[in-house]
Design a protein around this motif. Structure first.
Motif, PDB file in Angstrom:
ATOM      1  N   HIS A   1       1.494   5.374  -1.858  1.00  0.00           N
ATOM      2  CA  HIS A   1       0.843   6.451  -2.630  1.00  0.00           C
ATOM      3  C   HIS A   1       1.798   7.434  -3.303  1.00  0.00           C
TER       4      HIS A   1
ATOM      5  N   HIS B   1      -6.081  -1.021   5.507  1.00  0.00           N
ATOM      6  CA  HIS B   1      -6.288  -0.627   6.914  1.00  0.00           C
ATOM      7  C   HIS B   1      -7.207  -1.608   7.657  1.00  0.00           C
TER       8      HIS B   1
ATOM      9  N   ASP C   1       2.033   2.662   3.350  1.00  0.00           N
ATOM     10  CA  ASP C   1       1.156   3.820   3.132  1.00  0.00           C
ATOM     11  C   ASP C   1       2.007   5.051   2.780  1.00  0.00           C
TER      12      ASP C   1
ATOM     13  N   HIS D   1      -9.430   1.437   0.525  1.00  0.00           N
ATOM     14  CA  HIS D   1      -9.270   1.811   1.935  1.00  0.00           C
ATOM     15  C   HIS D   1     -10.615   1.536   2.603  1.00  0.00           C
TER      16      HIS D   1
ATOM     17  N   HIS E   1       0.860  -1.200   0.000  1.00  0.00           N
ATOM     18  CA  HIS E   1       0.000   0.000   0.000  1.00  0.00           C
ATOM     19  C   HIS E   1       0.888   1.240   0.000  1.00  0.00           C
TER      20      HIS E   1
HETATM   21 ZN   LIG Z   1      -3.567   4.813   1.906  1.00  0.00          ZN
END
Ligand SMILES: [Zn+2]
Length: 513
Positions: free
Chosen positions: A72, A287, A338, A250, A70
């Motif tokens: 970004h 998550h 993340d 998410h 995960h």
């Molecule tokens: Zn995220």
């Protein structure tokens, strides 16, 4: 790609159970054209292939390459001016982000990821202004950066077609604000023009372009339940089925999101997406901090995956995901860094230790808490299953991709390590990025002795630094001011969000439901 023999003091190939891994002492992997052709004792394999070059000194531990489940962005939110805050407020601070060159930005975090042993990334591309053409160009820049550095990427663009600032309709929220704030917020919303229809076209273009590539795959990303209308959810489920494309969403990152789902559908967020046929082995929940017991049963029964973003959950005050309950049910779990881990970087070795430590609940039963073997499984096989690469990566076996990492044993064990300590324990508990000696993707060495084989890291960082010396543009300055002005308004919006005692989250004094 030429053949090579990768040699290790120990070669860890695949998990046996939740504590142990299959391994070969003084072992080796033979790769041919990026695919693992043989695995066995080094002496045997090197005698059989005397002309094939050997990679590795024999003082290194060979592991499957890690999967960041995960991811970004490159420069972190802290670097871009957003301090850690509760997620819903942090979204507002993200308005201060300035425009960054997407190619260099992607390289920036790829340098960090590869240097910590990550060979595959689940890149969930978030906010990108413009219409279809601009977004497609931006996606192209991100993918090109991974192609150039040699990393394996599962790329998706996150679809958001509603509730883009708070858990309420954009227009409704804008109208609740003081009049003077409205035009700037409207201008901000107007930047994002990709409709669900455009999104379908974007996916098809990217999928068509990359489907036959070894190191690039395209998948789908409904950004989160609150960000997707029913029409968007319907469309995404249909695309996922038609193209057999995995999705990453998410879900219930915070108790506010749990409450949002209750208001929208009367049940949990999982109940809601289940209505659209989302659940199953093609879906990963990012998550999942606020899933309840019934949700977990349903996730386990359907073979849905979860990506555990441990550092991020701490940093944005989302809570502690019930990882030990996921594990008890046999749910496949990945590890995601993340935006960034606890040291504001992308270090999978450290994140594995974070996961290992964060869930050590009191008690004496070893089955109740994560084990070293388990966190390594999460960071490899677990992550792999959440990407379109699936079981082709994540473990070392004949026919699988030659994605691996060599960890310098002397950096782990010097000046002393009790000889009875298990090698796996030592590597996971003590391995730092300075011990990552070599990283291979699809049979190609992309990183060795602190240097990237294809890209000049210093030059790329210098260029990134230089580009960011220019002053902010007028619209960036406006959003910076808007972000500051909106923060108290958004606090006000969430102040009364839990409107009845029944739905208060447990940490406010009622029991968990
Ligand atoms: Zn995220």
């Amino acid at each position: 790609m030429p053949s090579s023999i990768i040699r290790g003091l120990a070669v860890f190939t695949e998990p046996v159970d939740r504590r142990n891994w299959q391994h070969i002492d003084d072992g080796a992997v033979v790769q041919r054209d990026g695919v693992i052709a043989e695995i066995g004792p080094f002496a045997e394999l090197s005698a059989r292939h005397p002309d094939v070059p050997v990679i590795g000194t024999g003082r290194q531990v060979v592991l499957p390459g890690f999967v960041n489940g995960h991811h970004h962005i490159g420069l972190t939110p802290v670097q871009l001016g957003s301090p850690d805050m509760p997620l819903e407020l942090w979204f507002v601070t993200r308005l201060v982000s300035r425009r960054v060159d997407l190619y260099l930005d992607t390289l920036y975090s790829a340098f960090e990821m590869i240097a910590s042993g990550i060979t595959t990334v689940q890149h969930l591309h978030g906010w990108l202004p413009g219409g279809l053409a601009e977004v497609e160009a931006g996606a192209g820049e991100v993918i090109r950066a991974y192609q150039d550095i040699g990393m394996r990427v599962s790329y998706s663009f996150a679809l958001r077609d509603q509730n883009r600032l708070v858990y309420q309709d954009d227009k409704q929220f804008t109208e609740s604000l003081p009049v003077e704030l409205r035009p700037a917020l409207e201008r901000h919303f107007a930047r994002f023009q990709v409709s669900p229809g455009d999104y379908g076209a974007l996916f098809e273009h990217l999928y068509g372009k990359h489907q036959n590539e070894e190191r690039v795959k395209i998948q789908l990303a409904p950004a989160n339940l609150h960000w997707c209308s029913d029409a968007a959810l319907t469309m995404l489920a249909e695309y996922s089925e038609r193209y057999d494309a995995p999705m990453h969403i998410h879900l219930v990152e915070t108790p506010y999101q749990k409450e949002y789902a209750r208001r929208r559908g009367g049940g949990t967020a999982l109940d809601y997406i289940d209505r659209f046929g989302f659940l199953g082995p093609r879906l990963t929940l990012g998550h999942g901090v606020w899933l309840n017991e019934a949700d977990l049963d349903r996730i386990a029964a359907t073979g849905t995956h979860i990506c555990h973003n441990c550092s991020s959950n701490f940093r944005l005050r989302s809570g502690l995901a019930p990882l030990n309950f996921f594990e008890k049910r046999g749910i496949n779990v990945a590890i995601g860094l993340d935006e960034a881990g606890i040291n504001d970087d992308r270090d999978m070795l450290q994140e594995m230790r974070m996961v290992l430590r964060a869930h050590r609940v009191p008690g004496m039963d070893e089955d109740d808490v994560p084990s070293v073997g388990q966190v390594l499984r999460m960071a490899t096989v677990g992550g792999a299953m959440t990407t379109p690469f699936g079981s082709r990566i994540g473990s070392l076996a004949i026919g699988k991709a030659a994605d691996l990492v060599l960890v310098d044993w002397d950096k782990v064990a010097y000046p002393y390590l009790d000889p009875e300590t298990s090698v796996l324990d030592a590597v996971v508990q003590r391995g730092r990025t300075n011990a990552v000696a070599l990283v291979m993707v699809a049979g190609e060495v992309v990183y060795q002795d602190g240097r990237f084989t294809r890209i000049d890291r210093d030059a790329a960082l210098r260029e990134l630094h230089q580009l960011l010396q220019q002053p902010l543009a007028a619209d960036e300055v406006e959003r910076r001011q808007l972000s500051r002005a909106l923060l108290p308004q958004v606090r006000r919006f969430y102040a009364g969000y839990f409107d009845s005692d029944t739905h208060q989250p447990y940490y406010r004094g009622s029991s968990r439901q």
